[in-house]
Design a protein around this motif. Structure first.
Motif, PDB file in Angstrom:
ATOM      1  N   ALA A  19       0.646  -1.628   0.415  1.00 22.63           N
ATOM      2  CA  ALA A  19       0.293   0.020  -0.047  1.00 22.63           C
ATOM      3  C   ALA A  19       0.770   1.687  -0.239  1.00 22.63           C
ATOM      4  N   GLU A  20       0.067   2.249  -0.569  1.00 25.69           N
ATOM      5  CA  GLU A  20       0.874   3.939  -1.004  1.00 25.69           C
ATOM      6  C   GLU A  20       0.118   4.780  -0.896  1.00 25.69           C
ATOM      7  N   ASP A  21       0.011   5.906  -0.146  1.00 29.65           N
ATOM      8  CA  ASP A  21      -0.279   7.296   0.263  1.00 29.65           C
ATOM      9  C   ASP A  21       0.762   8.228  -0.594  1.00 29.65           C
ATOM     10  N   SER A  22       0.267   9.546  -0.308  1.00 28.22           N
ATOM     11  CA  SER A  22       1.231  10.201  -0.630  1.00 28.22           C
ATOM     12  C   SER A  22       2.498  10.437   0.521  1.00 28.22           C
ATOM     13  N   VAL A  67      -3.885  -1.295   6.993  1.00 26.85           N
ATOM     14  CA  VAL A  67      -2.486  -2.429   6.551  1.00 26.85           C
ATOM     15  C   VAL A  67      -3.022  -4.091   7.266  1.00 26.85           C
ATOM     16  N   ALA A  68      -2.567  -3.876   8.271  1.00 25.42           N
ATOM     17  CA  ALA A  68      -3.701  -4.775   8.468  1.00 25.42           C
ATOM     18  C   ALA A  68      -4.646  -5.635   8.863  1.00 25.42           C
ATOM     19  N   ILE A  69      -5.424  -4.980   8.677  1.00 22.98           N
ATOM     20  CA  ILE A  69      -6.378  -5.750   8.773  1.00 22.98           C
ATOM     21  C   ILE A  69      -6.782  -6.043   7.303  1.00 22.98           C
ATOM     22  N   ALA A  70      -5.709  -5.749   6.523  1.00 24.54           N
ATOM     23  CA  ALA A  70      -6.317  -6.368   4.741  1.00 24.54           C
ATOM     24  C   ALA A  70      -5.371  -7.378   4.952  1.00 24.54           C
ATOM     25  N   LEU A  71      -4.583  -7.455   5.841  1.00 25.82           N
ATOM     26  CA  LEU A  71      -3.051  -8.809   6.540  1.00 25.82           C
ATOM     27  C   LEU A  71      -3.712  -9.572   6.826  1.00 25.82           C
ATOM     28  N   ILE A 125      -2.857  -9.910  -0.610  1.00 26.63           N
ATOM     29  CA  ILE A 125      -2.883  -8.176   0.618  1.00 26.63           C
ATOM     30  C   ILE A 125      -3.222  -6.835  -0.211  1.00 26.63           C
ATOM     31  N   HIS A 126      -2.482  -6.408  -0.609  1.00 28.02           N
ATOM     32  CA  HIS A 126      -2.818  -5.441  -1.501  1.00 28.02           C
ATOM     33  C   HIS A 126      -4.722  -5.643  -2.044  1.00 28.02           C
ATOM     34  N   VAL A 127      -4.878  -6.520  -2.963  1.00 26.41           N
ATOM     35  CA  VAL A 127      -6.670  -6.907  -2.928  1.00 26.41           C
ATOM     36  C   VAL A 127      -7.534  -6.734  -2.125  1.00 26.41           C
ATOM     37  N   ASN A 128      -6.947  -7.164  -0.442  1.00 26.86           N
ATOM     38  CA  ASN A 128      -7.858  -6.978   0.877  1.00 26.86           C
ATOM     39  C   ASN A 128      -7.724  -5.284   1.493  1.00 26.86           C
ATOM     40  N   LEU A 129      -7.387  -4.081   0.778  1.00 18.88           N
ATOM     41  CA  LEU A 129      -7.182  -3.198   1.157  1.00 18.88           C
ATOM     42  C   LEU A 129      -8.026  -2.624   1.481  1.00 18.88           C
TER      43      LEU A 129
END
Length: 129
Positions: A19-22, A67-71, A125-129
Protein backbone atom coordinates in the motif's frame (compact mmCIF):
# COMPACT_ATOMS: atom_id res chain seq x y z
CA UNK A 1 22.63 9.97 4.01
CA UNK A 2 19.32 8.40 3.00
CA UNK A 3 18.25 5.25 4.83
CA UNK A 4 17.39 2.01 3.06
CA UNK A 5 13.72 2.77 3.71
CA UNK A 6 14.02 6.25 2.15
CA UNK A 7 15.57 4.61 -0.91
CA UNK A 8 12.66 2.14 -1.06
CA UNK A 9 10.14 4.99 -0.73
CA UNK A 10 11.90 6.89 -3.54
CA UNK A 11 11.90 3.81 -5.79
CA UNK A 12 15.69 3.49 -5.78
CA UNK A 13 15.55 0.06 -4.11
CA UNK A 14 12.88 -2.52 -5.05
CA UNK A 15 10.35 -3.76 -2.53
CA UNK A 16 7.23 -5.91 -2.40
CA UNK A 17 4.84 -2.97 -1.96
CA UNK A 18 1.41 -3.49 -0.47
CA UNK A 19 0.00 0.00 0.00
CA UNK A 20 1.10 3.55 -0.65
CA UNK A 21 -0.24 7.05 -0.38
CA UNK A 22 1.38 10.48 -0.43
CA UNK A 23 2.78 10.13 3.12
CA UNK A 24 3.21 6.40 3.82
CA UNK A 25 4.33 3.11 2.32
CA UNK A 26 3.73 -0.51 3.36
CA UNK A 27 5.90 -3.33 2.05
CA UNK A 28 6.76 -6.91 2.96
CA UNK A 29 9.77 -7.42 5.24
CA UNK A 30 12.37 -9.39 3.26
CA UNK A 31 13.50 -11.15 6.45
CA UNK A 32 10.06 -11.93 7.91
CA UNK A 33 9.27 -13.35 11.34
CA UNK A 34 6.19 -14.92 9.74
CA UNK A 35 4.62 -15.04 6.30
CA UNK A 36 3.09 -11.61 5.68
CA UNK A 37 5.38 -9.65 8.03
CA UNK A 38 4.90 -6.09 6.77
CA UNK A 39 6.60 -2.77 7.46
CA UNK A 40 4.72 0.53 7.40
CA UNK A 41 6.85 3.65 7.11
CA UNK A 42 6.40 7.37 6.70
CA UNK A 43 8.01 8.50 3.46
CA UNK A 44 9.60 11.41 5.32
CA UNK A 45 12.72 10.12 7.04
CA UNK A 46 12.50 10.43 10.83
CA UNK A 47 14.61 8.23 13.12
CA UNK A 48 12.35 7.73 16.16
CA UNK A 49 8.60 7.21 16.22
CA UNK A 50 7.99 9.65 19.07
CA UNK A 51 9.85 12.36 17.14
CA UNK A 52 7.08 12.31 14.52
CA UNK A 53 4.70 15.25 14.59
CA UNK A 54 1.53 14.26 16.47
CA UNK A 55 -0.64 14.36 13.35
CA UNK A 56 1.82 12.28 11.32
CA UNK A 57 2.03 9.74 14.16
CA UNK A 58 -1.78 9.42 14.23
CA UNK A 59 -1.95 9.08 10.43
CA UNK A 60 0.77 6.38 10.49
CA UNK A 61 -1.32 4.42 13.00
CA UNK A 62 -4.44 4.80 10.79
CA UNK A 63 -2.47 3.67 7.72
CA UNK A 64 -0.98 0.73 9.66
CA UNK A 65 -4.45 -0.30 10.89
CA UNK A 66 -5.79 -0.38 7.33
CA UNK A 67 -2.87 -2.56 6.23
CA UNK A 68 -3.22 -4.85 9.28
CA UNK A 69 -6.90 -5.46 8.51
CA UNK A 70 -6.03 -6.43 4.91
CA UNK A 71 -3.19 -8.61 6.18
CA UNK A 72 -5.49 -10.47 8.57
CA UNK A 73 -7.95 -11.11 5.71
CA UNK A 74 -5.15 -12.55 3.58
CA UNK A 75 -2.82 -14.52 5.84
CA UNK A 76 -4.31 -17.21 8.10
CA UNK A 77 -3.50 -16.11 11.66
CA UNK A 78 -5.01 -15.64 15.10
CA UNK A 79 -4.27 -11.91 15.00
CA UNK A 80 -1.84 -9.34 13.64
CA UNK A 81 0.71 -8.11 16.15
CA UNK A 82 2.37 -4.72 16.01
CA UNK A 83 5.84 -3.74 17.15
CA UNK A 84 7.98 -0.65 16.90
CA UNK A 85 11.62 -1.36 17.60
CA UNK A 86 13.60 0.88 15.30
CA UNK A 87 17.12 -0.32 15.97
CA UNK A 88 17.86 -1.95 12.61
CA UNK A 89 17.15 1.00 10.30
CA UNK A 90 17.14 4.59 11.61
CA UNK A 91 13.80 5.36 9.95
CA UNK A 92 10.43 5.01 11.70
CA UNK A 93 8.80 1.69 10.87
CA UNK A 94 5.87 -0.25 12.28
CA UNK A 95 6.11 -4.04 12.11
CA UNK A 96 2.82 -5.82 11.39
CA UNK A 97 3.25 -9.54 12.00
CA UNK A 98 0.63 -12.27 11.51
CA UNK A 99 0.61 -14.22 14.77
CA UNK A 100 -0.28 -17.79 15.57
CA UNK A 101 2.02 -18.04 18.60
CA UNK A 102 4.27 -15.80 20.68
CA UNK A 103 7.26 -17.20 18.75
CA UNK A 104 6.08 -15.25 15.72
CA UNK A 105 7.09 -12.02 17.50
CA UNK A 106 10.62 -13.30 18.11
CA UNK A 107 12.86 -11.23 15.84
CA UNK A 108 15.62 -13.83 16.03
CA UNK A 109 13.45 -16.18 13.94
CA UNK A 110 12.64 -15.77 10.28
CA UNK A 111 10.85 -17.65 7.55
CA UNK A 112 12.21 -18.12 4.05
CA UNK A 113 10.14 -17.21 1.02
CA UNK A 114 10.87 -17.19 -2.70
CA UNK A 115 10.54 -14.06 -4.84
CA UNK A 116 7.42 -15.57 -6.38
CA UNK A 117 5.89 -16.15 -2.93
CA UNK A 118 6.66 -12.55 -1.92
CA UNK A 119 5.11 -11.19 -5.14
CA UNK A 120 1.92 -13.28 -4.85
CA UNK A 121 1.52 -12.41 -1.18
CA UNK A 122 1.99 -8.67 -1.75
CA UNK A 123 -0.64 -8.75 -4.52
CA UNK A 124 -3.05 -10.74 -2.35
CA UNK A 125 -2.78 -8.36 0.60
CA UNK A 126 -3.11 -5.33 -1.69
CA UNK A 127 -6.38 -6.72 -3.09
CA UNK A 128 -7.83 -6.78 0.44
CA UNK A 129 -7.14 -3.10 1.15
Amino acid sequence: MATLFSKIAQGEVPAYKIAEDSQFLAFLDINPNAKGHTLCIPKKEVDKIFDLEEEVYQELMRFSRKVAIALEKTVPCKRVGMAVVGLEVPHVHVHLIPLNSMKDMDFSNSVKMSDEEFEKLAESIHVNL
